[in-house]
Scaffold this motif. Sequence first.
Motif, PDB file in Angstrom:
ATOM      1  N   VAL B 321       0.920  -1.247  -0.068  1.00 34.74           N
ATOM      2  CA  VAL B 321      -0.014   0.209   0.002  1.00 34.74           C
ATOM      3  C   VAL B 321       0.856   1.335  -0.097  1.00 34.74           C
ATOM      4  O   VAL B 321       0.704   2.267  -0.731  1.00 34.74           O
ATOM      5  N   TYR B 322       1.917   1.264   0.773  1.00 36.04           N
ATOM      6  CA  TYR B 322       3.035   2.336   0.910  1.00 36.04           C
ATOM      7  C   TYR B 322       3.543   2.603  -0.586  1.00 36.04           C
ATOM      8  O   TYR B 322       3.545   3.584  -1.106  1.00 36.04           O
ATOM      9  N   ALA B 323       3.771   1.582  -1.103  1.00 40.55           N
ATOM     10  CA  ALA B 323       4.559   1.602  -2.466  1.00 40.55           C
ATOM     11  C   ALA B 323       3.249   2.182  -3.470  1.00 40.55           C
ATOM     12  O   ALA B 323       3.836   3.224  -4.365  1.00 40.55           O
ATOM     13  N   ALA B 324       2.292   1.729  -3.345  1.00 36.12           N
ATOM     14  CA  ALA B 324       1.284   1.978  -4.407  1.00 36.12           C
ATOM     15  C   ALA B 324       0.689   3.565  -4.283  1.00 36.12           C
ATOM     16  O   ALA B 324       0.765   4.463  -5.175  1.00 36.12           O
ATOM     17  N   LEU B 325       0.853   3.968  -2.986  1.00 38.48           N
ATOM     18  CA  LEU B 325       0.330   5.416  -2.878  1.00 38.48           C
ATOM     19  C   LEU B 325       1.447   6.296  -3.223  1.00 38.48           C
ATOM     20  O   LEU B 325       1.114   7.527  -3.534  1.00 38.48           O
ATOM     21  N   LYS B 326       2.913   5.859  -3.045  1.00 41.33           N
ATOM     22  CA  LYS B 326       3.904   6.579  -3.150  1.00 41.33           C
ATOM     23  C   LYS B 326       4.062   6.927  -4.657  1.00 41.33           C
ATOM     24  O   LYS B 326       4.649   7.736  -5.343  1.00 41.33           O
ATOM     25  N   ASP B 327       3.892   5.546  -5.298  1.00 43.08           N
ATOM     26  CA  ASP B 327       4.333   5.638  -6.860  1.00 43.08           C
ATOM     27  C   ASP B 327       3.482   6.622  -7.968  1.00 43.08           C
ATOM     28  O   ASP B 327       2.296   6.597  -7.898  1.00 43.08           O
ATOM     29  N   PRO B 328       4.422   7.465  -8.698  1.00 43.90           N
ATOM     30  CA  PRO B 328       3.662   8.532  -9.389  1.00 43.90           C
ATOM     31  C   PRO B 328       2.935   7.889 -10.495  1.00 43.90           C
ATOM     32  O   PRO B 328       2.024   8.457 -11.066  1.00 43.90           O
ATOM     33  N   GLY B 329       3.119   6.847 -10.854  1.00 46.87           N
ATOM     34  CA  GLY B 329       2.488   5.740 -11.848  1.00 46.87           C
ATOM     35  C   GLY B 329       0.876   5.586 -11.700  1.00 46.87           C
ATOM     36  O   GLY B 329       0.323   4.693 -12.219  1.00 46.87           O
ATOM     37  N   VAL B 330       0.819   5.560 -10.358  1.00 46.77           N
ATOM     38  CA  VAL B 330      -0.490   4.963  -9.869  1.00 46.77           C
ATOM     39  C   VAL B 330      -1.540   6.097  -9.440  1.00 46.77           C
ATOM     40  O   VAL B 330      -1.114   7.218  -8.691  1.00 46.77           O
ATOM     41  N   ASP B 331      -2.650   5.957  -9.779  1.00 48.90           N
ATOM     42  CA  ASP B 331      -3.821   7.404  -9.673  1.00 48.90           C
ATOM     43  C   ASP B 331      -4.375   7.049  -8.526  1.00 48.90           C
ATOM     44  O   ASP B 331      -5.202   7.808  -7.863  1.00 48.90           O
ATOM     45  N   SER B 332      -4.850   5.689  -8.148  1.00 44.51           N
ATOM     46  CA  SER B 332      -5.801   5.408  -7.257  1.00 44.51           C
ATOM     47  C   SER B 332      -5.685   3.876  -6.867  1.00 44.51           C
ATOM     48  O   SER B 332      -5.220   2.983  -7.566  1.00 44.51           O
ATOM     49  N   VAL B 333      -6.094   3.602  -5.398  1.00 46.46           N
ATOM     50  CA  VAL B 333      -5.692   2.101  -5.171  1.00 46.46           C
ATOM     51  C   VAL B 333      -6.883   1.536  -4.431  1.00 46.46           C
ATOM     52  O   VAL B 333      -7.551   2.020  -3.552  1.00 46.46           O
ATOM     53  N   VAL B 334      -7.223   0.148  -4.746  1.00 49.84           N
ATOM     54  CA  VAL B 334      -8.125  -0.582  -4.009  1.00 49.84           C
ATOM     55  C   VAL B 334      -7.514  -1.918  -3.526  1.00 49.84           C
ATOM     56  O   VAL B 334      -6.763  -2.377  -4.191  1.00 49.84           O
ATOM     57  N   VAL B 335      -7.407  -1.885  -2.093  1.00 53.50           N
ATOM     58  CA  VAL B 335      -6.850  -2.821  -1.327  1.00 53.50           C
ATOM     59  C   VAL B 335      -7.856  -3.876  -1.067  1.00 53.50           C
ATOM     60  O   VAL B 335      -9.021  -3.487  -0.228  1.00 53.50           O
ATOM     61  N   VAL B 348      -4.265  -6.058   9.716  1.00 54.55           N
ATOM     62  CA  VAL B 348      -4.298  -5.448   8.340  1.00 54.55           C
ATOM     63  C   VAL B 348      -4.791  -4.298   8.201  1.00 54.55           C
ATOM     64  O   VAL B 348      -3.909  -3.359   7.537  1.00 54.55           O
ATOM     65  N   ALA B 349      -5.657  -3.817   8.892  1.00 55.74           N
ATOM     66  CA  ALA B 349      -6.252  -2.617   8.998  1.00 55.74           C
ATOM     67  C   ALA B 349      -5.215  -1.446   9.657  1.00 55.74           C
ATOM     68  O   ALA B 349      -4.889  -0.447   9.047  1.00 55.74           O
ATOM     69  N   GLU B 350      -4.491  -1.859  10.369  1.00 57.61           N
ATOM     70  CA  GLU B 350      -3.534  -0.898  11.114  1.00 57.61           C
ATOM     71  C   GLU B 350      -2.366  -0.491  10.442  1.00 57.61           C
ATOM     72  O   GLU B 350      -1.786   0.324  10.086  1.00 57.61           O
ATOM     73  N   GLU B 351      -1.968  -1.741   9.322  1.00 60.47           N
ATOM     74  CA  GLU B 351      -0.772  -1.467   8.637  1.00 60.47           C
ATOM     75  C   GLU B 351      -1.199  -0.491   7.397  1.00 60.47           C
ATOM     76  O   GLU B 351      -0.448  -0.016   7.139  1.00 60.47           O
ATOM     77  N   ILE B 352      -2.540  -0.624   7.106  1.00 57.34           N
ATOM     78  CA  ILE B 352      -2.842   0.034   5.859  1.00 57.34           C
ATOM     79  C   ILE B 352      -2.854   1.470   6.455  1.00 57.34           C
ATOM     80  O   ILE B 352      -2.646   2.391   6.022  1.00 57.34           O
ATOM     81  N   ILE B 353      -3.414   1.821   7.513  1.00 59.78           N
ATOM     82  CA  ILE B 353      -3.587   3.176   8.302  1.00 59.78           C
ATOM     83  C   ILE B 353      -2.074   3.735   8.345  1.00 59.78           C
ATOM     84  O   ILE B 353      -1.898   4.802   8.129  1.00 59.78           O
ATOM     85  N   ARG B 354      -1.069   2.810   8.748  1.00 61.57           N
ATOM     86  CA  ARG B 354       0.244   3.137   8.973  1.00 61.57           C
ATOM     87  C   ARG B 354       0.941   3.718   7.697  1.00 61.57           C
ATOM     88  O   ARG B 354       1.585   4.599   7.615  1.00 61.57           O
ATOM     89  N   ALA B 355       0.586   2.856   6.504  1.00 64.13           N
ATOM     90  CA  ALA B 355       1.161   3.285   5.361  1.00 64.13           C
ATOM     91  C   ALA B 355       0.414   4.714   4.976  1.00 64.13           C
ATOM     92  O   ALA B 355       1.328   5.375   4.350  1.00 64.13           O
ATOM     93  N   VAL B 356      -0.883   4.942   4.921  1.00 63.42           N
ATOM     94  CA  VAL B 356      -1.352   6.110   4.645  1.00 63.42           C
ATOM     95  C   VAL B 356      -0.676   7.237   5.461  1.00 63.42           C
ATOM     96  O   VAL B 356      -0.274   8.211   4.741  1.00 63.42           O
ATOM     97  N   LYS B 381     -14.292  -1.170  10.857  1.00 59.81           N
ATOM     98  CA  LYS B 381     -14.640   0.043  11.932  1.00 59.81           C
ATOM     99  C   LYS B 381     -13.428   0.729  12.067  1.00 59.81           C
ATOM    100  O   LYS B 381     -13.183   2.086  12.059  1.00 59.81           O
ATOM    101  N   LYS B 382     -12.306   0.228  12.340  1.00 56.08           N
ATOM    102  CA  LYS B 382     -10.889   0.769  12.600  1.00 56.08           C
ATOM    103  C   LYS B 382     -10.612   1.752  11.342  1.00 56.08           C
ATOM    104  O   LYS B 382     -10.179   2.843  11.540  1.00 56.08           O
ATOM    105  N   LEU B 383     -10.663   1.394  10.279  1.00 55.94           N
ATOM    106  CA  LEU B 383     -10.125   1.858   9.194  1.00 55.94           C
ATOM    107  C   LEU B 383     -11.352   3.111   8.703  1.00 55.94           C
ATOM    108  O   LEU B 383     -10.796   4.268   8.707  1.00 55.94           O
ATOM    109  N   THR B 384     -12.609   2.967   8.901  1.00 56.06           N
ATOM    110  CA  THR B 384     -13.615   3.980   8.791  1.00 56.06           C
ATOM    111  C   THR B 384     -13.490   4.961   9.957  1.00 56.06           C
ATOM    112  O   THR B 384     -13.679   6.437   9.723  1.00 56.06           O
ATOM    113  N   GLU B 385     -13.082   4.595  11.270  1.00 54.05           N
ATOM    114  CA  GLU B 385     -12.616   5.553  12.277  1.00 54.05           C
ATOM    115  C   GLU B 385     -11.649   6.624  11.922  1.00 54.05           C
ATOM    116  O   GLU B 385     -11.584   7.583  12.369  1.00 54.05           O
ATOM    117  N   THR B 386     -10.540   6.217  10.997  1.00 59.19           N
ATOM    118  CA  THR B 386      -9.605   6.962  10.488  1.00 59.19           C
ATOM    119  C   THR B 386      -9.946   7.621   9.112  1.00 59.19           C
ATOM    120  O   THR B 386      -8.965   8.238   8.382  1.00 59.19           O
TER     121      THR B 386
END
Lengths: 426, 426
Positions: B321-335, B348-356, B381-386
Amino acid sequence: YPVNPNADEILGLKAYPSVSSIPEPVDVVVVSVPAPKVPKVIEDAGKAGAKFAVIIASGFKEVGNVELEKRVVETARRYGMRVLGPNIFGYVYTPSRINATFGPRDVIPGGVAFITQSGALGIALMGTTIMEGIGVSAIISIGNKADLDDADFLEFFEKDPNTNIVLIYLEGISDGRRFVEVASKVTLQKPIVVIKSGRTEAGARAAASHTGSLAGNIAFYETAFKQSGILFAKSVEEAFDWVKALTWNPLPKGDRIVVITNGGGAGVQASDTLADNGFLLQRPSETLVEEIKKFVPPFASLANPIDITGMAPTEWYYRSVYAALKDPGVDSVVVLYCHTALTHPVEVAEEIIRAVKDVGGLTKPLTVALIGGVEAYEGIKKLTETRIPAYPTPERAAAAMAAIHRYVKYREYVRKRLSYLGKERS
Amino acid sequence: YPVNPNADEILGLKAYPSVSSIPEPVDVVVVSVPAPKVPKVIEDAGKAGAKFAVIIASGFKEVGNVELEKRVVETARRYGMRVLGPNIFGYVYTPSRINATFGPRDVIPGGVAFITQSGALGIALMGTTIMEGIGVSAIISIGNKADLDDADFLEFFEKDPNTNIVLIYLEGISDGRRFVEVASKVTLQKPIVVIKSGRTEAGARAAASHTGSLAGNIAFYETAFKQSGILFAKSVEEAFDWVKALTWNPLPKGDRIVVITNGGGAGVQASDTLADNGFLLQRPSETLVEEIKKFVPPFASLANPIDITGMAPTEWYYRSVYAALKDPGVDSVVVLYCHTALTHPVEVAEEIIRAVKDVGGLTKPLTVALIGGVEAYEGIKKLTETRIPAYPTPERAAAAMAAIHRYVKYREYVRKRLSYLGKERS
């Protein structure tokens, strides 16, 4: 019996060095060893007289090892053994209390047989069945289908008294003709819901890179499903919604669907969804209208949807659901509740449950939507615990009811088609 | 200020016998008296200098009392007062901390303005916003639209700095031309999602018996929506899914969507849904592929969907997720995450939140699906809270992402159409 050449004991049970060294006859062998070692294990299991090998191991056709997979099947065949897999997460059959998977252990026994060609998604959906309170007879991770395929299991589930509906997550079929033939027979008895992955060209490409199975032309599948009376779900949510409604409900005698609601908007959304599925709401029977007139205010709309108004107390839910379930002029009932300040969704759920009990159980199909916040979810849980299919939106409750009615229509079509084919042959 | 001619005190506050007897200037009057008494209250409020009357009372046009409704509006107009309603459950505007409804009191402040023509369904959906963690700027129960209608509120929300998206539950519009004109301007700034009830003929009939509003020909609405760049949702679930994704995400710069999954099947379902919406997955950028190659096993599929395999530990979610969000060749990400035995959805949610967090927040749109049982819901729930939009199925995460991309396309279309119309005029 645990089998492992390097251990004397596994999880407190005596371990055996090989299948053939087990002192009693063996029915099923669950094989979870590295791919290259599988043929030897099958050989040994064959000698021991096992009839059925469940090969969890991966590293076969899906990574190009076609030869190895062929060898496994040939070995099994020599001993008259059938093979499930390889490349699977195992299988569940609740009537025998077997859960030979590495998925959740607390699946609920019930009437749904679930066949899945996807591993990770399949395990995740095992979890969904538990959360949704859906009882399963079997969960089959079918993997590479080296030997047994969907049609084989369909033949089993057709006769299995513990199964009343089959759900399939399908990527591709190799023998389309046989699948259609078997499925057509099964749907005369029990509904089949299929999630066909790779519906679109893009999806098919993704599927090809996943299990290497050719997703094929979707038009072929659509025709095949229609001809065999299969309900075709586009999403896993849709599939589970329908399954819940189909497994807990009896079949309707006709198409006279009645929608009861406390919110006009919810009723309109349900009407739209039913119409999308080809079902138009007719005027409800006079007796039902008369019955409901007794308690609702004069401005309540008694067309269909029947709007018992936003001021409806929980008791009106009891009375209207009871009346609709009792009325011989009603074939099935969709109940919608918008959570307002007046009543609590759990109490509405309880009144619906009481009405169902008082008419002697679900003698006709019923689906419910409780719309709102967390309290609505408590009510949904309450209903599903007593096996009344309940959903968080009017569209999902209506779509699930439409699936039941569509199945009845499809079955009629299949019956006619088969009888026509029979006549043509004779 | 509570106003009641028969009480000195209401809920511990001093009550006044009339609006005009309140010692301070009055901005808004919330009217909840029986319908026949409304004109007198409006007259009095007008004299007191109130600018805005919110008429909760019902018993007007919706039950045939057209004259009474007309009289109310005329009275208000005489005093330069605008009217919301009648026949509504009130309104909310969180920036001013006003909740003048009889719905839930604990709405979450945020960027979504919700206009609803349905009462009971609207209140229920107020509850849904709370449960889904969707923050609202305003909730407007619009009712009979005797004076102010959807277009008036759209004009307000266009400029309102507290609103970033408008959600409308619509039964009918009286002035279609104006609606299209206003909506076209608004969608250049902010997305509009509409649930149009009475899409089908059957639904339209149900709507007519509900609020008496003519649902009209759906083809007209479809065209109007398209021309104004409105996202048209068929179900309340769809609408809320899209709203969540649109309100929390920035807009993408292009159509290069990347799907990351640990389950091939989930990836295929997402690809199908994106294709249904006109978005095809292209091969991901070389830099992203190289980055992900560093940690995934050799049999992982690095096409799009990127399958980090069922053996992916939570850390791989962080890294991909970190790599995809950083990459200028990517416009949006579905995980996508299928709950397997190896990892916990919350982690998994926590890792995604950390990457964001580590890439500096949502700099491009992201939607997530956590598929499984109750544990998956904890992760959601964890994700939507953030404020990371998360869903229980791959299709819903993909459809929500498609809505974001569709909005960008629609906006481009509206921009061109308006500039064309502008040239034609000049």
